[in-house]
Design a protein around this motif. Sequence first.
Motif, mmCIF file in Angstrom:
data_model
loop_
_atom_site.group_PDB
_atom_site.id
_atom_site.type_symbol
_atom_site.label_atom_id
_atom_site.label_comp_id
_atom_site.label_asym_id
_atom_site.label_seq_id
_atom_site.Cartn_x
_atom_site.Cartn_y
_atom_site.Cartn_z
ATOM 1 N N LEU A 58 15.555 -49.449 8.629
ATOM 2 C CA LEU A 58 16.884 -49.102 9.132
ATOM 3 C C LEU A 58 16.665 -48.281 10.398
ATOM 4 N N ARG A 59 17.187 -48.778 11.499
ATOM 5 C CA ARG A 59 17.072 -48.082 12.786
ATOM 6 C C ARG A 59 18.462 -47.613 13.180
ATOM 7 N N GLY A 60 18.631 -46.311 13.250
ATOM 8 C CA GLY A 60 19.935 -45.791 13.656
ATOM 9 C C GLY A 60 20.340 -44.598 12.829
ATOM 10 N N LEU A 61 21.418 -44.129 13.190
ATOM 11 C CA LEU A 61 22.391 -44.494 14.220
ATOM 12 C C LEU A 61 22.032 -43.777 15.524
ATOM 13 N N HIS A 62 21.858 -44.501 16.591
ATOM 14 C CA HIS A 62 21.389 -43.949 17.861
ATOM 15 C C HIS A 62 22.438 -44.102 18.957
ATOM 16 N N TRP A 157 24.986 -50.260 4.232
ATOM 17 C CA TRP A 157 23.920 -50.915 4.986
ATOM 18 C C TRP A 157 23.402 -52.165 4.281
ATOM 19 N N GLN A 158 23.957 -52.490 3.128
ATOM 20 C CA GLN A 158 23.585 -53.672 2.342
ATOM 21 C C GLN A 158 22.112 -53.674 1.933
ATOM 22 N N LEU A 159 21.596 -52.475 1.692
ATOM 23 C CA LEU A 159 20.240 -52.301 1.183
ATOM 24 C C LEU A 159 20.283 -51.289 0.048
ATOM 25 N N PRO A 160 19.505 -51.495 -1.018
ATOM 26 C CA PRO A 160 19.371 -50.434 -2.011
ATOM 27 C C PRO A 160 18.709 -49.222 -1.343
ATOM 28 N N GLU A 161 19.177 -48.023 -1.645
ATOM 29 C CA GLU A 161 18.659 -46.830 -0.976
ATOM 30 C C GLU A 161 17.141 -46.699 -1.126
ATOM 31 N N HIS A 162 16.597 -47.104 -2.260
ATOM 32 C CA HIS A 162 15.148 -46.982 -2.463
ATOM 33 C C HIS A 162 14.342 -47.958 -1.594
ATOM 34 N N ASP A 163 14.994 -48.943 -0.970
ATOM 35 C CA ASP A 163 14.312 -49.884 -0.077
ATOM 36 C C ASP A 163 14.377 -49.464 1.394
ATOM 37 N N VAL A 164 15.184 -48.445 1.708
ATOM 38 C CA VAL A 164 15.390 -48.048 3.098
ATOM 39 C C VAL A 164 14.133 -47.368 3.651
ATOM 40 N N ILE A 165 13.698 -47.849 4.813
ATOM 41 C CA ILE A 165 12.535 -47.294 5.518
ATOM 42 C C ILE A 165 13.039 -46.715 6.837
ATOM 43 N N LEU A 166 12.815 -45.408 7.042
ATOM 44 C CA LEU A 166 13.326 -44.698 8.215
ATOM 45 C C LEU A 166 12.196 -44.075 9.022
ATOM 46 N N SER A 167 12.441 -43.881 10.307
ATOM 47 C CA SER A 167 11.536 -43.083 11.131
ATOM 48 C C SER A 167 11.746 -41.613 10.757
ATOM 49 N N GLU A 168 10.802 -40.769 11.121
ATOM 50 C CA GLU A 168 10.962 -39.327 10.874
ATOM 51 C C GLU A 168 12.198 -38.805 11.594
ATOM 52 N N LYS A 169 12.406 -39.266 12.820
ATOM 53 C CA LYS A 169 13.575 -38.831 13.597
ATOM 54 C C LYS A 169 14.869 -39.189 12.865
ATOM 55 N N ASP A 170 14.955 -40.418 12.366
ATOM 56 C CA ASP A 170 16.182 -40.853 11.701
ATOM 57 C C ASP A 170 16.414 -40.132 10.374
ATOM 58 N N LYS A 171 15.356 -39.690 9.714
ATOM 59 C CA LYS A 171 15.499 -38.927 8.463
ATOM 60 C C LYS A 171 16.168 -37.582 8.699
ATOM 61 N N HIS A 172 16.049 -37.056 9.926
ATOM 62 C CA HIS A 172 16.530 -35.705 10.217
ATOM 63 C C HIS A 172 17.678 -35.679 11.225
ATOM 64 N N SER A 173 18.380 -36.778 11.378
ATOM 65 C CA SER A 173 19.529 -36.815 12.281
ATOM 66 C C SER A 173 20.649 -35.931 11.753
ATOM 67 N N PRO A 174 21.481 -35.405 12.638
ATOM 68 C CA PRO A 174 22.597 -34.582 12.183
ATOM 69 C C PRO A 174 23.696 -35.420 11.515
ATOM 70 N N ASN A 175 24.513 -34.760 10.730
ATOM 71 C CA ASN A 175 25.689 -35.392 10.150
ATOM 72 C C ASN A 175 26.719 -35.661 11.238
ATOM 73 N N PHE A 176 27.607 -36.590 10.972
ATOM 74 C CA PHE A 176 28.670 -36.956 11.917
ATOM 75 C C PHE A 176 29.455 -35.728 12.378
ATOM 76 N N LYS A 177 29.870 -34.878 11.445
ATOM 77 C CA LYS A 177 30.704 -33.719 11.804
ATOM 78 C C LYS A 177 29.934 -32.648 12.565
ATOM 79 N N ASP A 178 28.592 -32.714 12.540
ATOM 80 C CA ASP A 178 27.772 -31.696 13.201
ATOM 81 C C ASP A 178 27.265 -32.119 14.575
ATOM 82 N N GLU A 179 27.390 -33.385 14.916
ATOM 83 C CA GLU A 179 26.874 -33.880 16.203
ATOM 84 C C GLU A 179 27.891 -33.624 17.290
ATOM 85 N N ASN A 180 27.397 -33.292 18.470
ATOM 86 C CA ASN A 180 28.260 -33.055 19.644
ATOM 87 C C ASN A 180 28.229 -34.306 20.524
ATOM 88 N N PHE A 181 29.283 -35.094 20.449
ATOM 89 C CA PHE A 181 29.335 -36.337 21.201
ATOM 90 C C PHE A 181 29.882 -36.072 22.580
#
Length: 181
Positions: A58-62, A157-181
């Motif tokens: 899973l790549r995102g959300l970027h 995302w149409q994937l079981p959560e235990h199958d999701v493979i993330l980058s380190e960066k994506d594991k630590h992304s901020p929540n929607f309400k915490d990001e400054n767009f």
Amino acid sequence: MKIKETPLKDCYILEPTIFNDDRGYFYEKFNEKTFEQFTGMNGHFVQDNISKSSYGVLRGLHLQKGKHAQAKLVSCLEGRVLDVAVDLRKDSPTFGKWFSIELTAENKLQLYVPRGFGHGFSVLSETAVFSYKCDNFYNKESEGSVLWNDTDLRIDWQLPEHDVILSEKDKHSPNFKDENF
């Protein structure tokens, strides 16, 4: 080529007309003039990127912020992905809404993701080759992201959560309400 609106403002599906015969197929992948006539938006791209990923990646959300924001025209050249766009433009009537579509090598659909959107995809096939056309150059200092499993967005995302493979960066992304767009 058909261009279709999605439920998100300024986000479009591009569906090619495919010409098949006993030799294979031919289709026009993109036509800047047709795109601009239908959408009223600039369809000029300056950078092409390709990624290959395995099932469960899973790549995102970027996104790219500010003057380095990017619109993207994305497609799947091999395999199947679930492509997701999230409107992060605070002044948009569809702010905080998301749209997903399955892009495959077979359906040859493309998704136009405008500037100010978050974007990601999950790989549903054994492998997938994914193409991004960008209308602005990448700038590391302008990177932004939103946590893939944000509880406010509730993206399927149409994937079981235990199958999701993330980058380190994506594991630590901020929540929607915490990001400054």
